[in-house]
Design a protein around this motif. Structure first.
Motif, PDB file in Angstrom:
ATOM      1  N   ILE A 129       0.814  -1.218   0.000  1.00  0.00           N
ATOM      2  CA  ILE A 129       0.000   0.000   0.000  1.00  0.00           C
ATOM      3  C   ILE A 129       0.848   1.269   0.000  1.00  0.00           C
ATOM      4  O   ILE A 129       0.358   2.338  -0.351  1.00  0.00           O
ATOM      5  CB  ILE A 129      -0.946   0.000   1.223  1.00  0.00           C
ATOM      6  N   GLU A 130       2.112   1.161   0.347  1.00  0.00           N
ATOM      7  CA  GLU A 130       2.967   2.350   0.438  1.00  0.00           C
ATOM      8  C   GLU A 130       2.983   3.200  -0.831  1.00  0.00           C
ATOM      9  O   GLU A 130       2.867   4.429  -0.755  1.00  0.00           O
ATOM     10  CB  GLU A 130       4.389   1.935   0.821  1.00  0.00           C
ATOM     11  N   PRO A 131       3.097   2.610  -2.043  1.00  0.00           N
ATOM     12  CA  PRO A 131       3.048   3.455  -3.253  1.00  0.00           C
ATOM     13  C   PRO A 131       1.722   4.183  -3.419  1.00  0.00           C
ATOM     14  O   PRO A 131       1.692   5.320  -3.923  1.00  0.00           O
ATOM     15  CB  PRO A 131       3.274   2.440  -4.387  1.00  0.00           C
ATOM     16  N   GLU A 132       0.617   3.561  -3.000  1.00  0.00           N
ATOM     17  CA  GLU A 132      -0.688   4.218  -3.096  1.00  0.00           C
ATOM     18  C   GLU A 132      -0.747   5.442  -2.171  1.00  0.00           C
ATOM     19  O   GLU A 132      -1.294   6.494  -2.536  1.00  0.00           O
ATOM     20  CB  GLU A 132      -1.794   3.235  -2.711  1.00  0.00           C
ATOM     21  N   ILE A 133      -0.200   5.301  -0.980  1.00  0.00           N
ATOM     22  CA  ILE A 133      -0.195   6.423  -0.032  1.00  0.00           C
ATOM     23  C   ILE A 133       0.716   7.532  -0.530  1.00  0.00           C
ATOM     24  O   ILE A 133       0.396   8.721  -0.412  1.00  0.00           O
ATOM     25  CB  ILE A 133       0.229   5.941   1.370  1.00  0.00           C
ATOM     26  N   GLN A 134       1.870   7.152  -1.095  1.00  0.00           N
ATOM     27  CA  GLN A 134       2.774   8.157  -1.652  1.00  0.00           C
ATOM     28  C   GLN A 134       2.082   8.973  -2.736  1.00  0.00           C
ATOM     29  O   GLN A 134       2.198  10.205  -2.792  1.00  0.00           O
ATOM     30  CB  GLN A 134       4.013   7.481  -2.230  1.00  0.00           C
ATOM     31  N   SER A 135       1.326   8.293  -3.597  1.00  0.00           N
ATOM     32  CA  SER A 135       0.578   8.985  -4.637  1.00  0.00           C
ATOM     33  C   SER A 135      -0.451   9.943  -4.039  1.00  0.00           C
ATOM     34  O   SER A 135      -0.642  11.066  -4.523  1.00  0.00           O
ATOM     35  CB  SER A 135      -0.123   7.957  -5.542  1.00  0.00           C
ATOM     36  N   TYR A 136      -1.106   9.515  -2.967  1.00  0.00           N
ATOM     37  CA  TYR A 136      -2.107  10.363  -2.322  1.00  0.00           C
ATOM     38  C   TYR A 136      -1.453  11.555  -1.626  1.00  0.00           C
ATOM     39  O   TYR A 136      -2.020  12.651  -1.597  1.00  0.00           O
ATOM     40  CB  TYR A 136      -2.906   9.531  -1.322  1.00  0.00           C
ATOM     41  N   ILE A 137      -0.264  11.370  -1.071  1.00  0.00           N
ATOM     42  CA  ILE A 137       0.481  12.488  -0.486  1.00  0.00           C
ATOM     43  C   ILE A 137       0.806  13.517  -1.557  1.00  0.00           C
ATOM     44  O   ILE A 137       0.607  14.733  -1.366  1.00  0.00           O
ATOM     45  CB  ILE A 137       1.774  11.987   0.184  1.00  0.00           C
ATOM     46  N   ASN A 138       1.296  13.058  -2.702  1.00  0.00           N
ATOM     47  CA  ASN A 138       1.616  13.964  -3.805  1.00  0.00           C
ATOM     48  C   ASN A 138       0.386  14.749  -4.245  1.00  0.00           C
ATOM     49  O   ASN A 138       0.468  15.954  -4.525  1.00  0.00           O
ATOM     50  CB  ASN A 138       2.176  13.178  -4.988  1.00  0.00           C
ATOM     51  N   ALA A 139      -0.764  14.072  -4.310  1.00  0.00           N
ATOM     52  CA  ALA A 139      -2.002  14.729  -4.729  1.00  0.00           C
ATOM     53  C   ALA A 139      -2.408  15.808  -3.738  1.00  0.00           C
ATOM     54  O   ALA A 139      -2.810  16.907  -4.132  1.00  0.00           O
ATOM     55  CB  ALA A 139      -3.117  13.695  -4.876  1.00  0.00           C
ATOM     56  N   ASN A 140      -2.311  15.527  -2.448  1.00  0.00           N
ATOM     57  CA  ASN A 140      -2.673  16.517  -1.442  1.00  0.00           C
ATOM     58  C   ASN A 140      -1.768  17.744  -1.506  1.00  0.00           C
ATOM     59  O   ASN A 140      -2.236  18.872  -1.346  1.00  0.00           O
ATOM     60  CB  ASN A 140      -2.617  15.892  -0.047  1.00  0.00           C
ATOM     61  N   LEU A 141      -0.483  17.528  -1.733  1.00  0.00           N
ATOM     62  CA  LEU A 141       0.429  18.663  -1.857  1.00  0.00           C
ATOM     63  C   LEU A 141       0.092  19.511  -3.083  1.00  0.00           C
ATOM     64  O   LEU A 141       0.108  20.748  -3.021  1.00  0.00           O
ATOM     65  CB  LEU A 141       1.869  18.160  -1.945  1.00  0.00           C
ATOM     66  N   ALA A 142      -0.224  18.850  -4.197  1.00  0.00           N
ATOM     67  CA  ALA A 142      -0.580  19.582  -5.412  1.00  0.00           C
ATOM     68  C   ALA A 142      -1.877  20.367  -5.225  1.00  0.00           C
ATOM     69  O   ALA A 142      -1.985  21.534  -5.626  1.00  0.00           O
ATOM     70  CB  ALA A 142      -0.715  18.607  -6.586  1.00  0.00           C
ATOM     71  N   LYS A 143      -2.872  19.747  -4.588  1.00  0.00           N
ATOM     72  CA  LYS A 143      -4.144  20.419  -4.372  1.00  0.00           C
ATOM     73  C   LYS A 143      -3.996  21.565  -3.368  1.00  0.00           C
ATOM     74  O   LYS A 143      -4.683  22.594  -3.474  1.00  0.00           O
ATOM     75  CB  LYS A 143      -5.197  19.423  -3.881  1.00  0.00           C
ATOM     76  N   SER A 144      -3.118  21.402  -2.389  1.00  0.00           N
ATOM     77  CA  SER A 144      -2.857  22.484  -1.445  1.00  0.00           C
ATOM     78  C   SER A 144      -2.322  23.708  -2.177  1.00  0.00           C
ATOM     79  O   SER A 144      -2.716  24.847  -1.886  1.00  0.00           O
ATOM     80  CB  SER A 144      -1.855  22.026  -0.383  1.00  0.00           C
ATOM     81  N   TYR A 145      -1.438  23.474  -3.133  1.00  0.00           N
ATOM     82  CA  TYR A 145      -0.888  24.567  -3.932  1.00  0.00           C
ATOM     83  C   TYR A 145      -1.985  25.221  -4.777  1.00  0.00           C
ATOM     84  O   TYR A 145      -2.063  26.457  -4.874  1.00  0.00           O
ATOM     85  CB  TYR A 145       0.230  24.032  -4.827  1.00  0.00           C
ATOM     86  N   ASP A 146      -2.847  24.417  -5.394  1.00  0.00           N
ATOM     87  CA  ASP A 146      -3.939  24.960  -6.206  1.00  0.00           C
ATOM     88  C   ASP A 146      -4.893  25.808  -5.364  1.00  0.00           C
ATOM     89  O   ASP A 146      -5.323  26.897  -5.785  1.00  0.00           O
ATOM     90  CB  ASP A 146      -4.721  23.826  -6.874  1.00  0.00           C
ATOM     91  N   TYR A 147      -5.247  25.321  -4.193  1.00  0.00           N
ATOM     92  CA  TYR A 147      -6.125  26.082  -3.308  1.00  0.00           C
ATOM     93  C   TYR A 147      -5.466  27.387  -2.874  1.00  0.00           C
ATOM     94  O   TYR A 147      -6.141  28.421  -2.715  1.00  0.00           O
ATOM     95  CB  TYR A 147      -6.484  25.255  -2.082  1.00  0.00           C
ATOM     96  N   LEU A 148      -4.149  27.346  -2.659  1.00  0.00           N
ATOM     97  CA  LEU A 148      -3.441  28.563  -2.268  1.00  0.00           C
ATOM     98  C   LEU A 148      -3.490  29.601  -3.384  1.00  0.00           C
ATOM     99  O   LEU A 148      -3.636  30.807  -3.121  1.00  0.00           O
ATOM    100  CB  LEU A 148      -1.988  28.223  -1.923  1.00  0.00           C
ATOM    101  N   LEU A 149      -3.388  29.137  -4.634  1.00  0.00           N
ATOM    102  CA  LEU A 149      -3.516  30.058  -5.763  1.00  0.00           C
ATOM    103  C   LEU A 149      -4.914  30.675  -5.823  1.00  0.00           C
ATOM    104  O   LEU A 149      -5.066  31.870  -6.107  1.00  0.00           O
ATOM    105  CB  LEU A 149      -3.205  29.326  -7.069  1.00  0.00           C
ATOM    106  N   LEU A 150      -5.938  29.866  -5.555  1.00  0.00           N
ATOM    107  CA  LEU A 150      -7.298  30.401  -5.526  1.00  0.00           C
ATOM    108  C   LEU A 150      -7.461  31.436  -4.410  1.00  0.00           C
ATOM    109  O   LEU A 150      -8.076  32.481  -4.602  1.00  0.00           O
ATOM    110  CB  LEU A 150      -8.307  29.268  -5.329  1.00  0.00           C
ATOM    111  N   ALA A 151      -6.908  31.126  -3.245  1.00  0.00           N
ATOM    112  CA  ALA A 151      -6.999  32.067  -2.118  1.00  0.00           C
ATOM    113  C   ALA A 151      -6.310  33.383  -2.463  1.00  0.00           C
ATOM    114  O   ALA A 151      -6.826  34.469  -2.161  1.00  0.00           O
ATOM    115  CB  ALA A 151      -6.370  31.446  -0.866  1.00  0.00           C
ATOM    116  N   THR A 152      -5.161  33.300  -3.100  1.00  0.00           N
ATOM    117  CA  THR A 152      -4.437  34.515  -3.502  1.00  0.00           C
ATOM    118  C   THR A 152      -5.223  35.293  -4.539  1.00  0.00           C
ATOM    119  O   THR A 152      -5.272  36.540  -4.497  1.00  0.00           O
ATOM    120  CB  THR A 152      -3.057  34.130  -4.064  1.00  0.00           C
ATOM    121  N   HIS A 153      -5.849  34.582  -5.469  1.00  0.00           N
ATOM    122  CA  HIS A 153      -6.649  35.229  -6.512  1.00  0.00           C
ATOM    123  C   HIS A 153      -7.794  36.045  -5.914  1.00  0.00           C
ATOM    124  O   HIS A 153      -8.008  37.203  -6.301  1.00  0.00           O
ATOM    125  CB  HIS A 153      -7.197  34.159  -7.453  1.00  0.00           C
ATOM    126  N   PHE A 154      -8.506  35.486  -4.935  1.00  0.00           N
ATOM    127  CA  PHE A 154      -9.651  36.189  -4.360  1.00  0.00           C
ATOM    128  C   PHE A 154      -9.251  37.183  -3.267  1.00  0.00           C
ATOM    129  O   PHE A 154     -10.089  37.956  -2.800  1.00  0.00           O
ATOM    130  CB  PHE A 154     -10.666  35.187  -3.808  1.00  0.00           C
TER     131      PHE A 154
END
Length: 227
Positions: free
Chosen positions: A54-79
């Motif tokens: 399961i470790e590779p699956e969790i690693q993939s999910y960690i990467n996704a959360n980091l990417a989405k955190s960055y996207d949300y931060l861009l939205l917050a900066t935009h507004f």
């Protein structure tokens, strides 16, 4: 005087014997853990159950959360800019960004606690990987809610995939502890986030069905500030 010398010699011999014993214990552990007989799931690491599976699956999910955190931060900066000036939307997306980042940190701690290693130099993908394809994040209020809702559904699907892999794998790869961890920390939280954002999107869509929706958007932003 002879008695004193004898006692001192005895004490020195005792200290030397203890040092030899300590060195022997350390060498015994080092030898045991470095031998091929103790490789893999051994007493010398924290890996057990299906962490290898399961470790590779969790690693993939960690990467996704980091990417989405960055996207949300861009939205917050935009507004938060002087052109948009939507503090309620800024607060919403800043909160989602912080949550995704904190989830990433929590998952990294969970993986290392179970004897795993999080490697950001290797790209981990799985059948349940969350899409990180980005479009423009300079969107209006309603479209930003739709984008956030899609993102939360992707994260919810990713958490469900990891939970399913940990629960329904073969006996050797099954990991109830990781399944319980995701159930306690992600499934319910992601479901609630999807429900909340879907409600926001539907409410704002109804409020904007007027010739000039600027006042509706302003009042909705005021509502978000109070949440």
């Amino acid at each position: 005087m002879k008695i004193f010398v004898a006692l001192a010699l005895f004490a020195c011999l005792g200290s030397l014997a203890q040092a030899v014993d300590n060195e022997y214990c350390q060498n015994t552990v080092i030898t045991a853990c470095s031998s091929s007989a103790f490789s893999g799931n051994s007493i010398c690491n924290a890996r057990f159950a299906g962490i290898d599976h399961i470790e590779p699956e969790i690693q993939s999910y960690i990467n996704a959360n980091l990417a989405k955190s960055y996207d949300y931060l861009l939205l917050a900066t935009h507004f938060n800019s002087y052109q948009k000036n939507r503090p309620g939307f800024q607060k919403l997306y800043q909160g989602l960004s912080d949550r995704s980042f904190e989830d990433s940190i929590a998952l990294i701690k969970q993986v290392t606690r179970r004897g795993g290693i999080v490697d950001f130099n290797t790209r981990h993908e799985s059948s349940g990987s969350v899409s990180t394809k980005r479009g423009t994040l300079e969107v209006d209020e309603l479209h930003s809610l739709a984008l956030a809702l899609d993102t939360e559904k992707q994260l919810a699907t990713g958490a469900t995939h990891v939970h399913s892999r940990a629960t329904h794998a073969t006996d050797a790869d099954r990991d109830p502890e990781l399944a319980h961890y995701f159930e306690e920390n992600f499934l319910g939280k992601q479901a609630e986030s999807v429900r909340k954002l879907s409600g926001y999107a539907n409410d704002l869509a109804k409020l904007m069905k007027v010739p000039d929706p600027s006042l509706s958007v302003y009042l909705f932003d005021e509502y978000l500030q109070k949440q």
